[in-house]
Write a protein that holds these residues in place. Structure first.
Motif, PDB file in Angstrom:
ATOM      1  N   TYR A 166       0.846  -1.200   0.000  1.00  0.00           N
ATOM      2  CA  TYR A 166       0.000   0.000   0.000  1.00  0.00           C
ATOM      3  C   TYR A 166       0.881   1.250   0.000  1.00  0.00           C
ATOM      4  CZ  TYR A 166      -2.959   3.732   1.824  1.00  0.00           C
ATOM      5  OH  TYR A 166      -3.609   4.924   2.002  1.00  0.00           O
ATOM      6  N   LEU A 167       1.904   1.238   0.864  1.00  0.00           N
ATOM      7  CA  LEU A 167       2.767   2.415   0.968  1.00  0.00           C
ATOM      8  C   LEU A 167       3.535   2.655  -0.334  1.00  0.00           C
ATOM      9  CD1 LEU A 167       3.752   4.710   2.718  1.00  0.00           C
ATOM     10  CD2 LEU A 167       5.454   3.186   3.733  1.00  0.00           C
ATOM     11  N   LEU A 168       3.925   1.578  -0.987  1.00  0.00           N
ATOM     12  CA  LEU A 168       4.604   1.739  -2.277  1.00  0.00           C
ATOM     13  C   LEU A 168       3.664   2.411  -3.282  1.00  0.00           C
ATOM     14  CD1 LEU A 168       6.918   1.242  -4.266  1.00  0.00           C
ATOM     15  CD2 LEU A 168       6.027  -1.062  -4.647  1.00  0.00           C
ATOM     16  N   ALA A 169       2.428   1.916  -3.328  1.00  0.00           N
ATOM     17  CA  ALA A 169       1.455   2.511  -4.247  1.00  0.00           C
ATOM     18  C   ALA A 169       1.187   3.967  -3.865  1.00  0.00           C
ATOM     19  CB  ALA A 169       0.158   1.706  -4.221  1.00  0.00           C
ATOM     20  N   TYR A 170       1.116   4.207  -2.570  1.00  0.00           N
ATOM     21  CA  TYR A 170       0.883   5.571  -2.075  1.00  0.00           C
ATOM     22  C   TYR A 170       1.995   6.514  -2.558  1.00  0.00           C
ATOM     23  CZ  TYR A 170       0.355   9.375   1.319  1.00  0.00           C
ATOM     24  OH  TYR A 170       0.214  10.599   1.907  1.00  0.00           O
ATOM     25  N   LEU A 171       3.232   6.042  -2.409  1.00  0.00           N
ATOM     26  CA  LEU A 171       4.376   6.861  -2.832  1.00  0.00           C
ATOM     27  C   LEU A 171       4.320   7.150  -4.328  1.00  0.00           C
ATOM     28  CD1 LEU A 171       7.689   5.757  -1.118  1.00  0.00           C
ATOM     29  CD2 LEU A 171       6.580   7.983  -1.118  1.00  0.00           C
ATOM     30  N   LEU A 172       3.966   6.139  -5.078  1.00  0.00           N
ATOM     31  CA  LEU A 172       3.892   6.328  -6.534  1.00  0.00           C
ATOM     32  C   LEU A 172       2.827   7.358  -6.885  1.00  0.00           C
ATOM     33  CD1 LEU A 172       4.252   2.589  -7.657  1.00  0.00           C
ATOM     34  CD2 LEU A 172       5.964   4.407  -7.921  1.00  0.00           C
ATOM     35  N   VAL A 195     -10.971  -3.771   1.809  1.00  0.00           N
ATOM     36  CA  VAL A 195     -10.134  -2.743   2.446  1.00  0.00           C
ATOM     37  C   VAL A 195     -10.397  -1.379   1.830  1.00  0.00           C
ATOM     38  CG1 VAL A 195      -7.763  -2.007   2.897  1.00  0.00           C
ATOM     39  CG2 VAL A 195      -8.365  -4.424   3.054  1.00  0.00           C
ATOM     40  N   HIS A 196     -10.964  -0.471   2.619  1.00  0.00           N
ATOM     41  CA  HIS A 196     -11.412   0.805   2.054  1.00  0.00           C
ATOM     42  C   HIS A 196     -10.262   1.689   1.591  1.00  0.00           C
ATOM     43  CE1 HIS A 196     -10.301   3.339   5.507  1.00  0.00           C
ATOM     44  NE2 HIS A 196     -10.600   2.291   6.239  1.00  0.00           N
ATOM     45  N   ARG A 197      -9.103   1.625   2.286  1.00  0.00           N
ATOM     46  CA  ARG A 197      -8.016   2.548   1.934  1.00  0.00           C
ATOM     47  C   ARG A 197      -7.484   2.286   0.523  1.00  0.00           C
ATOM     48  NH1 ARG A 197      -4.114   3.315   7.138  1.00  0.00           N
ATOM     49  NH2 ARG A 197      -3.247   5.026   5.949  1.00  0.00           N
ATOM     50  N   LEU A 198      -7.600   1.077   0.075  1.00  0.00           N
ATOM     51  CA  LEU A 198      -7.144   0.772  -1.282  1.00  0.00           C
ATOM     52  C   LEU A 198      -8.014   1.491  -2.313  1.00  0.00           C
ATOM     53  CD1 LEU A 198      -6.463  -3.048  -0.817  1.00  0.00           C
ATOM     54  CD2 LEU A 198      -4.772  -1.213  -0.911  1.00  0.00           C
ATOM     55  N   TYR A 199      -9.325   1.501  -2.060  1.00  0.00           N
ATOM     56  CA  TYR A 199     -10.226   2.203  -2.986  1.00  0.00           C
ATOM     57  C   TYR A 199      -9.989   3.710  -2.930  1.00  0.00           C
ATOM     58  CZ  TYR A 199     -12.781  -2.201  -3.223  1.00  0.00           C
ATOM     59  OH  TYR A 199     -13.127  -3.514  -3.414  1.00  0.00           O
ATOM     60  N   GLU A 227     -12.969  -2.896   6.034  1.00  0.00           N
ATOM     61  CA  GLU A 227     -11.677  -3.190   6.671  1.00  0.00           C
ATOM     62  C   GLU A 227     -10.635  -2.120   6.359  1.00  0.00           C
ATOM     63  OE1 GLU A 227     -10.402  -7.145   5.819  1.00  0.00           O
ATOM     64  OE2 GLU A 227     -12.264  -8.015   6.550  1.00  0.00           O
ATOM     65  N   SER A 228      -9.600  -2.095   7.214  1.00  0.00           N
ATOM     66  CA  SER A 228      -8.543  -1.128   7.034  1.00  0.00           C
ATOM     67  C   SER A 228      -7.197  -1.842   6.901  1.00  0.00           C
ATOM     68  CB  SER A 228      -8.516  -0.142   8.202  1.00  0.00           C
ATOM     69  OG  SER A 228      -7.649   0.931   7.898  1.00  0.00           O
ATOM     70  N   ILE A 229      -6.135  -1.065   6.882  1.00  0.00           N
ATOM     71  CA  ILE A 229      -4.776  -1.626   6.818  1.00  0.00           C
ATOM     72  C   ILE A 229      -4.034  -1.152   8.057  1.00  0.00           C
ATOM     73  CG2 ILE A 229      -2.635  -1.738   5.491  1.00  0.00           C
ATOM     74  CD1 ILE A 229      -4.193  -0.755   3.070  1.00  0.00           C
TER      75      ILE A 229
ATOM     76  N   TYR B 229     -12.852   9.389  10.529  1.00  0.00           N
ATOM     77  CA  TYR B 229     -11.703   8.612  11.020  1.00  0.00           C
ATOM     78  C   TYR B 229     -11.030   7.959   9.810  1.00  0.00           C
ATOM     79  CZ  TYR B 229      -8.938   5.032  13.294  1.00  0.00           C
ATOM     80  OH  TYR B 229      -7.915   4.211  13.682  1.00  0.00           O
ATOM     81  N   ALA B 230     -11.678   6.928   9.277  1.00  0.00           N
ATOM     82  CA  ALA B 230     -11.139   6.302   8.072  1.00  0.00           C
ATOM     83  C   ALA B 230     -11.667   6.988   6.821  1.00  0.00           C
ATOM     84  CB  ALA B 230     -11.500   4.826   8.043  1.00  0.00           C
ATOM     85  N   ARG B 231     -12.770   7.684   6.982  1.00  0.00           N
ATOM     86  CA  ARG B 231     -13.369   8.389   5.858  1.00  0.00           C
ATOM     87  C   ARG B 231     -13.795   9.763   6.335  1.00  0.00           C
ATOM     88  NH1 ARG B 231     -14.857   3.413   6.837  1.00  0.00           N
ATOM     89  NH2 ARG B 231     -14.888   1.811   5.228  1.00  0.00           N
ATOM     90  N   GLY B 232     -13.774  10.709   5.468  1.00  0.00           N
ATOM     91  CA  GLY B 232     -14.194  12.054   5.856  1.00  0.00           C
ATOM     92  C   GLY B 232     -14.272  12.945   4.638  1.00  0.00           C
TER      93      GLY B 232
END
Lengths: 456, 468
Positions: A166-172, A195-199, A227-229, B229-232
């Motif tokens: 995830y962090l690699l993708a984030y950096l990119l 996992v919501h953060r990926l979306y 879910e989260s990371i 928190y996770a969304r906003g």
């Protein structure tokens, strides 16, 4: 002859004394482990545990200095933990755990370069930790504004380390390489669709690439991905160990007493723990135990103290209302506490608990309203868990009733139906929402979008 | 022992062999008294020779460590004492339990020209004001209670009826929660009372609300930071009249802390700035292009995941006529125990026009959490007051409140005002005692140990020291 023997023996003894004296001097000259913090910095139980570990670490066996360093670290005494772990590494440089924990503690001290060195040595000694060490090292590089080094580290991390990928993708994405990030994110989402953060990150990448519709879809999906990371690796490692030391360890020990036959012992132990150091979660647990022991008045007292000291939350208010009810206090007061809890959080459980009070005191319409509100709250939970069929059923039941969130029931019913591809019904639900609350921004935006594109 | 019968190497080699004494291996009358003595000596020596290593071996594990450990690392932020004198005073009753004051400001609520302190108490879920009497004593007034963790209050005449109303950002929960627990509340002033209205609900945790005419129609609209928190999201609420507001989404991102409004580009309308600090650490600008439309601009981002953005205010720090930004970084609430980091501090975003900013790091205060700008020393330039939430609180000397003296060219020198109370998250400046000198008020948020040196709302009234 005899004299010569004696002289020889004296010489031998001299050598003996010199050699072993030097050994003793060297031994006593070794650095003492850092002293436990002064009284008042921690509770008495933790201070006792610190002293116990300190005595062990003074003449350390394998792991004693590491244990003291970990204890200091999980209670926030990072400089002292650093000193312990330095000594631990000197004594046992072959221990990967010593290097790893030193790396974590240096990370907390902001000593990023030293932290990275330690972590990479830990990775060399323990192949099972390689990805984790590289991930924290990458975070260290980012803290030094060295994102290229961070990226190099992340590219060495295995594909199963979700936070690293995830962090690699984030950096990119954040260094203007969203095109490169997209296939990584697609692969991660295929493997971790909850996992919501990926979306959210893919939405950001899509937006950068001018794919606004794809970005919108991903953001809508993120709303329903539960879910989260776990990206806070250092905090997680420190948290995992906190239960091994001090008062936290005693709290875990108390948990073992939690059996039906042991409630009195458990209550006594929790009371002692609270007297050593006030912990809100222990007060809540004790209140629950008191209820199980049929001591509702004691539970009420505990919860009232808790709310005074730590502030009210929906959860503590629910528990207070239940305790007051068990203590046969004024039902109106109990109802008012439930009502207060409902102001803090719309929770189906609160609605369910309030329903009997309303049935006793109010008209049938009020009962319908609280039941509809309960279904609305359950519907929202189902929606956020991406259980759209269930959410639709619940919200369809809630939407026609004039409860305090009726407009929202219709809006989220529209959202469910939209994602289930029942576009006409969704549009109707959005419009009902707007009838009830004409200034509902999101419903208006959906209707405008549908009208604009003819998607309905 | 075979050597007993051989030549004695210690004897003189000149002695004739006939005179060489041949010792009787059993006994001789001559050496009888000496022998037991030397034998005992031998035995004693032998015993010692064995005992020394044995005793060392036995004592080895119990030998105390007398050496000094390496000096402990010290990352706390400590500065020279302030040259300006201040007198601190705690507001309200003595603090018995860790307080959670989320926001303080100095404002003349009742229009009597006597400024009050307005504070959000996120522990007791209430909004309170403190008014200073002519005798110098402070009186606490509860404005509203039962507010589910108020995060921020904005004082504004929203309904244009000539009195000041209060908009309250309701967090709903002080701790991570992604459910719809947030609200936008309006406390409408009605005589001596405030009537409560919910302007927006079914939102995640709300951290900030600001009011201004965003669509140029003459009424006050709202900017809203839905922290979540996770969304906003970042929203603006279009005022439709009669306390009805339509919500518009400007940004989908968790963790927006502040949404101040200012004319950043000098074109006469209000733009919106958002300080986002959760998954991303970014400062966004929303250029008002008229008619309720905004152009999104990323003003700055940090790739340091851990930087911990904590606050953003607008101010013309360099007095050049445009609006600059001051951003504090130092929030590490993800840790059960925190420590000041070398990258914490305060950044001045110097507005260089055309939506460009030059970023200057003006402070390294560990755990910096909020800033306020005022001419503290009366020398005609803007100084900065900073508070710290996460300094190294195990050390008594760690700074919790500092001011940055401006040399007139935006070069700043730190001066430490206080090291207690600790865990300060909010600060405001204004003339509380009407002596013509700015005073300071700050609020403490104690959720992470150590729970020593506690404080709720605390004032530092300026004394008559060395002013220019």
């Amino acid at each position: 002859m005899r004299r010569s023997r004696i002289i020889l023996l004296i010489v031998l003894l001299g050598i003996d004394v010199a050699v072993f004296g030097w050994c003793i001097f060297e031994r006593t000259s070794r650095p003492a482990p850092p002293r436990p913090p002064a009284a008042g910095m921690v509770d008495a139980e933790t201070a006792r545990d610190f002293r116990r570990l300190w005595v062990l670490a003074e003449n350390p066996g394998p792991g004693d200095l590491l244990a003291l360093g970990q204890a200091y670290a999980v209670y926030g005494f990072f400089p002292e933990a650093d000193q312990c772990l330095e000594q631990a590494i000197t004594l046992r440089p072959e221990s990967a755990a010593n290097w790893f924990w030193s790396g974590l503690v240096l990370n907390r001290l902001g000593q990023t370069a030293r932290s990275t060195e330690r972590l990479l040595e830990a990775a060399r000694l323990d192949l099972g930790r390689v990805d984790e060490c590289r991930y924290i090292a990458a975070r260290n590089h980012l803290r030094d504004d060295a994102h290229q080094k961070a990226e190099a580290e992340l590219r060495l991390i295995g594909p199963n380390h979700l936070a690293g990928q995830y962090l690699l993708a984030y950096l990119l994405v954040h260094t203007d390489r969203s095109t490169e990030a997209m296939p990584i994110l697609d692969g991660l989402i295929a493997e971790h669709p909850e996992v919501h953060r990926l979306y959210q990150l893919r939405a950001r990448a899509a937006e950068v690439l001018g794919k606004d519709e794809a970005a919108r879809r991903d953001r809508e999906t993120a709303e329903r991905a539960p879910e989260s990371i776990a990206t806070d690796a250092v905090a997680d490692h420190l948290g995992e160990r906190s239960y091994e030391f001090g008062l936290e360890s005693r709290i875990v020990g108390a948990g073992h007493l939690n059996t039906p036959g042991n409630l009195d012992s458990l209550a006594n132990e929790l009371t002692t723990i609270l007297s050593i150091s006030y912990r809100p979660r222990i007060a809540r647990l004790l209140a629950r135990i008191e209820l199980r022991r049929r001591q509702p008045d004691a539970a009420v007292t505990l919860l009232e103290q808790l709310i005074q000291r730590d502030g009210a939350t929906a959860d503590t208010l629910i528990e207070l209302a239940l305790a007051m009810d068990a203590a046969q206090q004024d039902p109106l007061q109990v109802f008012l506490i439930f009502q207060q809890a409902l102001q803090y959080r719309l929770d189906p459980e609160i609605c369910r608990l309030m329903a009997p009070f309303i049935k006793e005191r109010s008209e049938a319409a009020d009962v319908d309203r609280i039941e509809a509100l309960q279904k609305h709250a359950e519907g929202l939970q189902a929606f956020r868990a991406n259980r759209l069929e269930l959410a639709t059923t619940l919200l369809e039941a809630a939407a026609p009733i004039a409860h305090q969130r009726q407009a929202e029931s219709n809006f989220f019913l529209g959202e469910c139906l939209w994602h289930l591809d029942r576009r006409e019904s969704a549009l109707e639900a959005y419009r009902r929402c707007l009838e009830l609350r004409p200034h509902h921004g999101r419903a208006a935006e959906r209707v405008e979008r549908i009208d604009r594109k003819g998607e309905g | 022992m075979r050597r007993i019968s051989g030549p004695d190497p210690l004897r003189s080699t000149n002695t004739p062999p006939s005179q060489v004494h041949r010792p009787n291996p059993i006994t001789t009358p001559q050496d009888t008294p000496a022998r037991p003595r030397s034998r005992r000596l031998e035995i004693a020596l032998l015993t010692l020779i064995v005992a020394v290593p044995l005793a060392t071996w036995i004592a080895w594990p119990h030998l105390p460590a007398r050496g000094s450990p390496n000096p402990a690392f010290n990352g706390s932020s400590v500065y020279p004492a302030s040259t300006l004198p201040f007198q601190s005073q705690s507001m309200g009753p003595a603090i018995e339990h860790p307080a959670r004051i989320s926001h303080v400001q100095i404002v003349d609520l009742d229009g009597d020209s006597h400024p009050e302190i307005l504070a959000c108490d996120a522990l007791a879920h209430r909004l309170v004001s403190y008014k200073r009497g002519s005798d110098g004593e402070w009186t606490e007034h509860q404005i509203s209670a039962d507010m589910a963790t108020p995060a921020h209050a904005t004082v504004v005449d929203i309904d244009n009826d000539g009195d000041l109303d209060i908009l309250v950002a309701i967090l709903g929960s002080a701790f991570p929660d992604d459910s719809h627990v947030g609200r936008v509340l309006l406390l409408e002033r009605n005589g001596d009372r405030y009537l409560r209205h919910v302007l927006l609900e079914s939102t995640r945790r709300i951290a900030d609300i600001q009011a201004g005419d965003l669509d140029g129609d003459g009424d006050l609209d709202l900017a809203v930071a839905e922290f979540g928190y996770a969304r906003g999201r970042v929203l603006w609420l279009e005022n439709l009249g009669q306390r009805r507001f339509r919500d518009h989404q400007l940004l989908y991102a968790p963790g927006t802390i502040n949404v101040p409004l200012a004319d950043l580009d000098g074109d006469g309308d209000l733009d919106l700035i958002a300080n986002v600090s959760q998954d991303d650490e970014e400062i966004w600008g929303f250029e008002n292009t008229g008619g309720g439309r905004f152009k999104k601009r990323l003003l700055h981002k940090w790739l340091n995941f851990d930087i911990g953005g904590s606050g953003l205010i607008t101010s013309d720090l360099d007095n050049d006529g445009d609006v600059d930004l001051l951003v504090t970084v130092g929030d590490n609430l993800e840790y059960a125990y925190t420590y000041p980091q070398p990258y914490h501090g305060c950044f001045w975003f110097e507005n260089t026009g055309g939506w460009s900013f030059t970023v200057h790091r003006i402070s390294n205060l560990g755990g910096a959490h909020a800033a306020s700008v005022t001419d503290l020393d009366g020398d005609g330039d803007n100084d900065v007051v900073l508070v710290s939430m996460f300094n190294a609180w195990h050390r008594d000397e760690s700074a919790s409140l500092v001011w940055l003296e401006n040399d007139g060219h935006q070069k700043f020198t730190h001066q430490q005002i206080a090291s207690e109370p600790t865990h300060l998250v909010t600060v405001a400046t204004g003339d509380l005692d009407r002596d013509g000198r700015p005073d300071i008020v700050a609020g403490g948020w104690h959720v992470i140990p150590p729970f020593r040196r506690l404080g709720g709302v605390t004032t530092w009234l300026s004394g008559s020291g060395d002013r220019k």
